[in-house]
Design a protein around this motif. Structure first.
Motif, PDB file in Angstrom:
ATOM      1  N   SER A 194       0.552  -1.198  -0.089  1.00 48.11           N
ATOM      2  CA  SER A 194      -0.198   0.212  -0.053  1.00 48.11           C
ATOM      3  C   SER A 194       0.735   1.122   0.029  1.00 48.11           C
ATOM      4  O   SER A 194       1.921   1.863   0.544  1.00 48.11           O
ATOM      5  N   CYS A 195       0.360   2.429  -1.212  1.00 48.22           N
ATOM      6  CA  CYS A 195       1.577   3.510  -0.868  1.00 48.22           C
ATOM      7  C   CYS A 195       1.298   4.603   0.302  1.00 48.22           C
ATOM      8  O   CYS A 195       2.168   5.193   0.158  1.00 48.22           O
ATOM      9  N   GLY A 196       0.104   4.616   0.492  1.00 48.23           N
ATOM     10  CA  GLY A 196      -0.583   5.030   1.418  1.00 48.23           C
ATOM     11  C   GLY A 196      -1.073   6.494   1.485  1.00 48.23           C
ATOM     12  O   GLY A 196      -0.989   7.363   1.933  1.00 48.23           O
ATOM     13  N   GLN A 197      -1.350   6.828   0.876  1.00 48.09           N
ATOM     14  CA  GLN A 197      -1.798   8.022  -0.281  1.00 48.09           C
ATOM     15  C   GLN A 197      -3.295   8.248  -0.418  1.00 48.09           C
ATOM     16  O   GLN A 197      -3.397   9.105   0.644  1.00 48.09           O
ATOM     17  N   CYS A 198      -4.024   7.134   0.179  1.00 45.26           N
ATOM     18  CA  CYS A 198      -5.700   7.442  -0.235  1.00 45.26           C
ATOM     19  C   CYS A 198      -6.002   6.466   1.592  1.00 45.26           C
ATOM     20  O   CYS A 198      -5.361   5.289   1.651  1.00 45.26           O
ATOM     21  N   ARG A 213      -5.087   2.529   2.824  1.00 45.92           N
ATOM     22  CA  ARG A 213      -3.273   2.585   4.116  1.00 45.92           C
ATOM     23  C   ARG A 213      -3.995   1.927   5.119  1.00 45.92           C
ATOM     24  O   ARG A 213      -3.329   1.552   5.804  1.00 45.92           O
TER      25      ARG A 213
END
Lengths: 368, 139
Positions: free
Chosen positions: B46-50, B54
């Motif tokens: 997970s990139c953690g942007q949204c 996240r």
């Protein structure tokens, strides 16, 4: 001859509004106002490129446009989706949207400490309002929450990363208002955090204080005002001063108690966005009422807890009873002392020693 | 099985073929452990942007970890389904859109659903220390 600008007709929750091409669904909804406006935690109209992160503003597009009426396959973030002509959008009329929003609020809250009782943002917190309006009362999360150390980033700003919802607003603020951004998101996934790499201080610029105003939660707070007072005990007034910084608008809200300034912030509108950014000199250093020209009390939505105890819009009658009755004195229909023994005019309660007793009021006196 | 047979976005079958890759497990394999492994992967990726991805992927991993360690509850299965439903399609990236199939929570929950009866916390096989697929119950 210049072609007349064509306006796009959009229907949001069956309310039609005409907006310019290029407007986002969220801004079209704000043109309508009221309950159809989706909540936004990360979008900030004054910051270029903000939005799309928090997913609270999800809406359902039931009709793409007049030319292509197919609905969009999934919910879209209204803050980043531009309108098309003839578009039909469902926000509060779609149970799917409300359910998704409930889910997003739950996701935002599972790692939020919920320390509102000790949080300085409480009372003016976007997340508090959001969870109150759109969330559920319980939580299904039963694991340890993510925590971080509190950090002083600079002389005036406290970073409380545990409370952060990673909206990226402060990053855009530093990018667009200051010369050089010195903080950002480190790491990724649920380990990502706002930080200054190598614990640098953010005092290098005169506009970094605005990150406090744009923060939707209590992650970035003003160190000159922390723990001094709760917002609902303070009285916000509009004020301005001639600021030497040309970028600073100089128009602020002062948070007063008596003549003491507890806090200086920019003026926020009903969507929690500032009307104009102010400089750090105004925000942190001008804490004397003599520095400011006070314009008058600030209007706060009556639903906000900040209005508690401030009676806005109370009108005292201009005329007295005597004036209304053309100079005649009001006539009493009945004197209470003719039927009651209590509080007789000749008995002065303050003169009685100890608690008042029935013997202090002579029996049948005054009763015919 | 063809792409077309599962091409309804997974609504009828509750699953999808993704990029066409398969993992074949025999009946001695622990479904929960494999699912946990998938969940851990998506949590890590997970990139953690949204916010839905996240927070949601990590939550799913923790729930599955609980089940794996024998601390699960019956309600965890519904919870996993509900988290999946609330992440699905609500994220920024197109990989979260069902037709693309690289969809983390869906691949996690389709496993728990098709084997929901045997993956419950009470069915732990002490001999192999694994959750067993029981064909009679999973049909």
């Amino acid at each position: 001859m210049a072609e007349e600008k064509k306006l796009f007709k959009v229907k949001i929750d069956n309310i039609t509004v005409e907006v310019e091409p290029g407007t986002t669904i969220l801004n079209a909804a704000r043109n309508i106002g009221g309950e159809v406006v989706p909540p936004a935690m990360c979008y900030y109209s004054k910051l270029q490129g903000s939005g799309g992160k928090c997913r609270t503003c999800l809406v359902k597009v039931t009709k793409g446009s007049e030319a292509d009426p197919r609905p969009m396959p999934k919910l879209v973030a209204s803050c980043r989706t531009t309108v098309m002509d003839g578009m039909e959008v469902a926000n509060i009329t779609s149970p799917e949207v409300l359910e998704a929003r409930k889910g997003v609020v739950e996701f935002l809250l599972i790692n939020h400490p919920l320390d509102c009782p000790v949080c300085d943002q409480a009372g003016e917190c976007d997340l508090q309002d959001l969870s109150y309006e759109h969330g559920v009362s319980g939580t299904r999360y039963e694991f340890k929450r993510r925590t971080f150390e509190k950090e002083d980033i600079g002389e005036h700003i406290k970073l409380h990363m545990t409370r952060c919802i990673l909206c990226y607003r402060c990053v855009f603020t530093a990018d667009q208002l200051t010369e050089k951004r010195q903080h950002g998101i480190l790491k990724r996934g649920d380990a990502s955090e706002i930080s200054t790499y190598m614990r640098a201080s953010l005092d290098h610029t005169n506009f970094i204080g605005n990150v406090i105003d744009v923060c939707p939660v209590g992650a970035l707070t003003d160190r000159t005002a922390r723990f001094k007072n709760r917002v609902w005990f303070l009285k916000p007034v509009d004020a301005h001063r001639e600021c030497s910084d040309p970028k600073c608008c100089g128009k602020v809200a002062l948070w007063l108690r008596g003549d003491e300034i507890f806090r200086v912030t920019a003026r926020k509108d009903k969507y929690g966005e500032v009307e104009g950014f102010i400089c750090d000199t105004c925000r942190f250093e001008k804490k004397d009422i003599k520095d400011w020209v006070v314009e008058g009390p600030r209007k706060i939505s009556r639903h906000s807890v900040i209005t508690a105890g401030h009676y806005v819009g109370v009108h005292k009658p201009q005329e007295t009873v005597v004036k209304v009755m053309d100079g005649r004195q009001p006539k009493l229909l009945m004197d209470i002392h003719t039927v009651s023994e209590v509080n007789l005019p000749q008995v002065d309660l303050s003169q009685i020693e100890g608690p008042a007793h029935s013997t202090d009021f002579p029996k049948n006196k005054g009763v015919q | 099985m063809t792409y077309e047979s599962l091409n309804d976005g997974g609504f009828a079958t509750g699953t999808m073929m993704g990029s066409g890759g398969f993992i074949v497990l025999d009946e001695d394999q622990c479904v929960v452990r494999h699912t946990l492994s998938l969940a851990r992967f998506y949590h890590h990726e997970s990139c953690g942007q949204c916010s839905p991805c996240r927070e949601g992927t990590g939550w799913m991993e923790k729930v599955l970890k609980n089940i794996e360690h024998g601390k699960g509850k019956m309600s965890d299965i519904d919870l996993l389904w509900d988290i999946q439903r609330k992440i699905e399609g609500n994220t920024i990236c197109p990989s979260a859109t069902p037709p693309h199939g690289r969809w983390p929570p869906r691949s996690v929950t389709s496993v728990t659903s098709s084997n929901g009866t045997c993956c419950t916390p009470t069915r732990r096989s002490s001999a192999t220390s694994a959750w067993r697929i029981m064909p009679t119950r999973c049909r």
